[in-house]
Design an enzyme around this catalytic site. Structure first.
Site, PDB file in Angstrom:
ATOM      1  N   ALA A   1      -5.212  -3.540   6.972  1.00  0.00           N
ATOM      2  CA  ALA A   1      -6.460  -2.825   6.656  1.00  0.00           C
ATOM      3  C   ALA A   1      -6.348  -1.762   5.567  1.00  0.00           C
ATOM      4  CB  ALA A   1      -6.983  -2.151   7.932  1.00  0.00           C
TER       5      ALA A   1
ATOM      6  N   PHE B   1       1.051  -1.416   7.498  1.00  0.00           N
ATOM      7  CA  PHE B   1       2.441  -0.961   7.416  1.00  0.00           C
ATOM      8  C   PHE B   1       2.579  -0.131   6.150  1.00  0.00           C
ATOM      9  CE2 PHE B   1       6.941  -2.781   8.445  1.00  0.00           C
ATOM     10  CZ  PHE B   1       7.267  -1.578   9.033  1.00  0.00           C
ATOM     11  N   GLU B   2       2.491   1.175   6.274  1.00  0.00           N
ATOM     12  CA  GLU B   2       2.513   2.051   5.092  1.00  0.00           C
ATOM     13  C   GLU B   2       3.486   3.203   5.295  1.00  0.00           C
ATOM     14  OE1 GLU B   2       1.028   1.241   2.380  1.00  0.00           O
ATOM     15  OE2 GLU B   2      -0.363  -0.304   3.093  1.00  0.00           O
TER      16      GLU B   2
ATOM     17  N   ASP C   1       4.670  -2.562  12.282  1.00  0.00           N
ATOM     18  CA  ASP C   1       4.843  -3.982  11.979  1.00  0.00           C
ATOM     19  C   ASP C   1       3.919  -4.865  12.826  1.00  0.00           C
ATOM     20  OD1 ASP C   1       5.660  -6.483  11.323  1.00  0.00           O
ATOM     21  OD2 ASP C   1       7.690  -6.285  12.143  1.00  0.00           O
ATOM     22  N   ALA C   2       2.890  -5.378  12.177  1.00  0.00           N
ATOM     23  CA  ALA C   2       1.889  -6.203  12.878  1.00  0.00           C
ATOM     24  C   ALA C   2       2.482  -7.482  13.462  1.00  0.00           C
ATOM     25  CB  ALA C   2       0.752  -6.565  11.917  1.00  0.00           C
TER      26      ALA C   2
ATOM     27  N   LEU D   1      -3.002  -9.906   6.220  1.00  0.00           N
ATOM     28  CA  LEU D   1      -1.636  -9.459   5.918  1.00  0.00           C
ATOM     29  C   LEU D   1      -1.114 -10.152   4.671  1.00  0.00           C
ATOM     30  CD1 LEU D   1       0.305  -9.473   9.315  1.00  0.00           C
ATOM     31  CD2 LEU D   1      -0.839  -7.560   8.180  1.00  0.00           C
TER      32      LEU D   1
ATOM     33  N   TYR E   1      -6.191 -18.724  -0.689  1.00  0.00           N
ATOM     34  CA  TYR E   1      -6.434 -18.860  -2.121  1.00  0.00           C
ATOM     35  C   TYR E   1      -6.184 -20.307  -2.532  1.00  0.00           C
ATOM     36  CZ  TYR E   1      -6.318 -18.198  -7.148  1.00  0.00           C
ATOM     37  OH  TYR E   1      -6.584 -18.312  -8.484  1.00  0.00           O
TER      38      TYR E   1
ATOM     39  N   TYR F   1       1.523 -22.001  -7.082  1.00  0.00           N
ATOM     40  CA  TYR F   1       0.730 -21.443  -5.986  1.00  0.00           C
ATOM     41  C   TYR F   1       0.376 -22.506  -4.943  1.00  0.00           C
ATOM     42  CZ  TYR F   1      -1.755 -18.164  -3.219  1.00  0.00           C
ATOM     43  OH  TYR F   1      -2.111 -17.378  -2.161  1.00  0.00           O
TER      44      TYR F   1
ATOM     45  N   LEU G   1      -7.256 -11.795  -7.644  1.00  0.00           N
ATOM     46  CA  LEU G   1      -7.428 -10.400  -8.035  1.00  0.00           C
ATOM     47  C   LEU G   1      -6.084  -9.718  -8.157  1.00  0.00           C
ATOM     48  CD1 LEU G   1     -10.427  -9.272  -5.822  1.00  0.00           C
ATOM     49  CD2 LEU G   1     -10.339  -9.317  -8.312  1.00  0.00           C
TER      50      LEU G   1
END
Ligand code: NAI
Ligand code: NA
Length: 396
Positions: A48, A73-74, A110-111, A138, A224, A234, A272
């Site tokens: 988020a 996770f920051e 850590d999700a 994520l 994507y 990709y 983006l």
């Protein structure tokens, strides 16, 4: 303290708290300017703090007055180091949301771990009861598997042969040829383990087991596709295999949610500039050409425009959610427009170090990159001491 961007390769080591706060305010203003959405009311966003996840949180809070719980996770600031951008973004979001009377709390950790899932479950139980939207956004280079404890590392490699194409160093504008060695089977499996659907599924299982998903709840993860020219690195490369797995997981989750009339979707979003996409070879050149064409056509969007449109025009219209032949929501529709892609493909052929300044939008790329870290944002006085942001208000 005066904070300046400090680059190392494709990352910026510093972040500006006031610039990040201004970014968040700009996103809030954008959502408000578009008017109310009959959207979600209690939202969990996993991932988020930056990029599409942050936009998903802001669009829910300010589009339909949603209570939001954000997981990310920051890094907090430490001696001689600024915090990571997502820290400052979240601090600013929480402050704004609380001032506006909106419920907002955050969990930093850590999700992928059982511990953070449990912590989130406890918070939902205590504060919200249930959630009606779960956004899974994520982007991580590594995942420690909660059962095996194996540390999986994702890669960005082609499958079945070496891939050679043009790329640009967006700092210098130098266009060169790059060759990327093909992935091993192990690379593929590891990338699927990190960026595929298993963890999304584990989150939904854990929430459902505790009856925390409301009747009719929706969950969305982001994917994507992109054009033929980036396919080898990709969509047909290791990350593409992970996205195939993520997209297949949406159907499995949808089946599991049938008894509560729940829905699971993958939304295919536009290319983006984010911390994640800057590290992928070839993609920055594609993005700089794409930006030029989409801006000229008046259809360029950032994360907040994309997600506002996802909620307003796809998920919460009151009608059935429009999907493609593979069941995916498409908000990459403008990127993938035939006229846009034809122009980009032509520019791709012409792109060299000499031509790029005229045919590509490198300044736009660089500006977006710096803005991820809170730099070169209008209305921010960088000569002034930056505010210190050591706390996030709603951090649990
Ligand atoms: P981002 O790097 O801006 O955001 C990643 C988020 O995940 C951050 O909130 C970060 O804190 C969080 N995170 C990372 N590892 C974590 C961990 N172990 N535990 C908890 N949180 C963790 O990335 P972006 O670009 O917003 O990507 C989100 C999703 O959107 C990804 O699935 C990506 O593939 C997809 N996407 C991205 C596109 C692009 O061009 N950037 C285009 C289409 C889809
Ligand atoms: Na995100």
């Amino acid at each position: 303290m005066i904070i300046e961007p400090r680059m190392r390769g494709f990352i910026c080591l510093t972040a500006h708290p006031d610039g990040c706060a201004q970014n968040v305010k700009n996103q809030i203003e954008y959502v408000k300017s578009k008017g109310a959405i009959n959207g979600p009311k209690k939202v969990l966003v996993i991932g988020a703090s930056t990029g599409f996840g942050l936009a998903s949180r802001i669009a829910a809070a300010y589009g339909s007055g949603a209570s939001t719980i954000g997981v990310f996770f920051e890094k907090a600031p430490s001696e001689g180091k600024t915090a990571s951008p997502g820290w400052y973004n979240t601090a600013a979001f929480e402050k704004e949301a609380h001032a506006a009377g909106l419920y907002a709390k955050s969990i930093n950790g850590d999700a992928f771990s059982k511990e953070i899932k449990e912590k989130t479950i406890e918070l939902i139980k205590a504060d919200l009861g249930q959630v009606d939207l779960v956004i899974y956004s994520l982007a991580s280079p590594v995942r420690k598997h909660p059962d095996t404890e194996v540390l999986h590392r994702s890669t960005l490699k082609p499958i079945g042969g070496t891939y050679t194409n043009k790329t640009v160093d967006f700092h210098t504008g130098n266009v060169s040829e790059i060759s990327i060695e093909q992935a091993t089977e192990e690379d593929i499996a590891n990338t699927v383990a990190v960026m595929g659907g298993e963890d999304w599924s584990m989150w939904i299982d854990a929430l459902k087991a505790e009856n925390l998903l409301a009747e009719g709840a929706t969950t969305v993860a982001y994917s994507y596709i992109g054009p033929a020219l980036t396919e080898p690195v990709y969509r047909k490369g290791t990350i593409g295999r992970a996205k195939d797995d993520l997209e297949a997981t949406a159907f499995k989750i949808a089946d599991k949610l049938k008894d509560i009339d729940g829905k699971a979707y993958v939304s295919v979003n536009k290319a983006l500039v984010t911390q994640a996409s800057s590290a992928i070879p070839v993609i920055p050149l594609y993005i700089s050409l794409l930006y030029k064409v989409m801006k000229a056509e008046g259809v360029h969007e950032g994360t907040i425009e994309q997600i506002q449109r996802l909620y307003a025009d796809r998920l919460y219209t009151g009608n059935a959610v429009p999907v493609d032949e593979k069941g995916r929501i498409r908000i990459d529709d403008w990127e993938m427009r035939e006229d846009i892609q034809t122009k980009v493909a032509k520019l791709w052929e012409e792109a060299t170090t000499e031509t790029l300044p005229a045919i590509g939008d490198l300044p736009g790329y660089r500006a977006d990159f710096l803005s991820l870290f809170g730099f070169e944002i209008d209305k921010v006085d960088y000569q002034k001491d930056a505010q210190e942001v050591v706390e996030i208000e709603g951090l649990v």
